[in-house]
Scaffold this motif. Sequence first.
Motif, mmCIF file in Angstrom:
data_model
loop_
_atom_site.group_PDB
_atom_site.id
_atom_site.type_symbol
_atom_site.label_atom_id
_atom_site.label_comp_id
_atom_site.label_asym_id
_atom_site.label_seq_id
_atom_site.Cartn_x
_atom_site.Cartn_y
_atom_site.Cartn_z
ATOM 1 N N TRP A 12 -4.503 1.663 -5.023
ATOM 2 C CA TRP A 12 -4.671 0.219 -4.893
ATOM 3 C C TRP A 12 -5.480 -0.085 -3.651
ATOM 4 O O TRP A 12 -5.255 0.507 -2.597
ATOM 5 N N THR A 72 2.431 1.875 -3.371
ATOM 6 C CA THR A 72 1.562 2.481 -4.393
ATOM 7 C C THR A 72 1.290 3.948 -4.073
ATOM 8 O O THR A 72 0.961 4.722 -4.953
ATOM 9 N N MET A 73 1.440 4.332 -2.800
ATOM 10 C CA MET A 73 1.199 5.726 -2.429
ATOM 11 C C MET A 73 2.425 6.603 -2.663
ATOM 12 O O MET A 73 2.396 7.795 -2.384
ATOM 13 N N VAL A 126 -1.701 5.515 -9.820
ATOM 14 C CA VAL A 126 -2.504 4.352 -9.469
ATOM 15 C C VAL A 126 -2.828 4.356 -7.982
ATOM 16 O O VAL A 126 -1.968 4.647 -7.159
ATOM 17 N N GLU A 149 -6.582 9.389 -2.567
ATOM 18 C CA GLU A 149 -5.402 9.487 -3.430
ATOM 19 C C GLU A 149 -5.727 10.194 -4.741
ATOM 20 O O GLU A 149 -4.837 10.711 -5.412
ATOM 21 N N LEU A 206 0.833 -1.207 0.000
ATOM 22 C CA LEU A 206 0.000 0.000 0.000
ATOM 23 C C LEU A 206 0.868 1.257 0.000
ATOM 24 O O LEU A 206 0.680 2.176 -0.794
ATOM 25 N N ALA A 210 -0.196 -3.099 -10.897
ATOM 26 C CA ALA A 210 0.040 -2.077 -9.873
ATOM 27 C C ALA A 210 1.524 -1.911 -9.563
ATOM 28 O O ALA A 210 1.886 -1.095 -8.720
#
Lengths: 250, 252
Positions: free
Chosen positions: B85, A150-151, B83, B154, A147, B61
């Motif tokens: 997730w 992806t951030m 992206v 996000e 997580l 991803a």
Amino acid sequence: MGLLRAATVTLGLLLLWQALVWVTAVPPFILPSPQAVGATLVQRWPLLLGHASVTAAEILLGLLLGVLLGTIAALLLASATVLRRWLLPLLVASQAIPVFALAPLLVLWLGYGMASKVAMATLIIFFPVTAAFYDGLRRTDPGWLALAQTMGGTRYAILRHIAIPAALPAFTSGLRVATAVAPIGAVVGEWVGSSAGLGHLMLNANARMQTDLMFAALLVLTAMALLLYYAVDFLGRRLLPWLPESQPRS
Amino acid sequence: MSSVGFDTPDAAPGIRLSGARLHYEGVALFDNLSLNLPAGRTSCLLGPSGVGKSSLLALLAGLNAAAEGKIEASDGAALQGRVAWMAQQDLLLPWLNVQDNVTLGDRLRRQPPKHARRLHLLEQVGLAERADSVPAALSGGMRQRVALARTLYENQPVIFMDEPFAALDAVTRLELQDLAGGLLAGRTVLLVTHDPLEALRLGHHLLVLTGRPARISEAFAPPGMPPRAPDDPSLLALQARLLAALRRKEGA
């Protein structure tokens, strides 16, 4: 309720002790009665307090240094791969040396004063803290790491905001173990060679067959160790309220 | 709410994956696989357990280092950094409260949290009053709603969701599907699921992944626009057909 239970157990043990003294009629220099130890505890209180403060200082300083070094070592191990390859085998191998066997050397190098005992306590505390914290840092939930990735979190940000908080429960278990072994380090150091401290007092009392004084010193040491352990345990629960073990038991 | 301007991310690109390949312990999970995700649409990927749906999503991803494949966005720019997730587990951090979990991305990027956007999203998922609660105090459905808010916070044009509602009870799942269906509009979404009804409710397009090495079926578009009502008779008929197709392929 817990207090009542503790008091009952303590009272029971004291009665058992007293009964043992009555039934076996052992001489007081082998096993003094609880009253004799209690009387010594009161009479020699200033002496006991003076030596206890030395031992307490050794334990606290050792705890501070050991935890600090252990934390730094765990962070280095977790964040630097190259360093880990060199440092980890060294750390594990160092644990094969019994720390107690080093005590005479430490006294030789650092003298009879406080430094050798602090070093002894630091050495004995360092490993449980490093091992527990490093283990916690390694076991971050892979989902959290994915997580964070992806951030767009940097390695440092992920360590600071995810891996370190997630490893705090493991760190506190290491801290609990460290707190439990810290008095051992200090007292063993005092036995090998010292001019003050509860270990020193016990050794002298033993040589003079002042068994009641030995027992009194032992009681003070136990009380100190328990107090320290519960203080750390309490702090851990206060600072990490989200842990399942921090929730009040129903 | 268009005046607030929160809910329109940058124009969502279409995504094309080609030559995807993943071998696991000598077995090819998929080999030379291609996948098209139309821009601004929700694509649902169905398939039996263990077929490689989650691995495919992780590859897209950028989370699966073992898999390879060429990923292209229709606007020619890199997909990285565009992206969001969402996983089956809520992945909420237990030491942060609800609102700090929602803004975790900003914390990791060392940006100040966007208060208005956070509040707006918490209102949309119905948890504005629980902003200061810790995750342990929430139900499973509430936790997954926080995770949804965190994903939307996000504000990325592309969203990959890996069985996001699978761990929830049936009623909560339907509620969250309604919520997600509305909030995901306009983004390019790939939703992996093993629930045909979920795919039929939320997907503009349905894809079925089966076999070893896995192949993707022809895209199939249910009539009407998502989120579709769960009691729509035509949807239920389609669900029966889809289930039959899944069972046939599994048996084959």
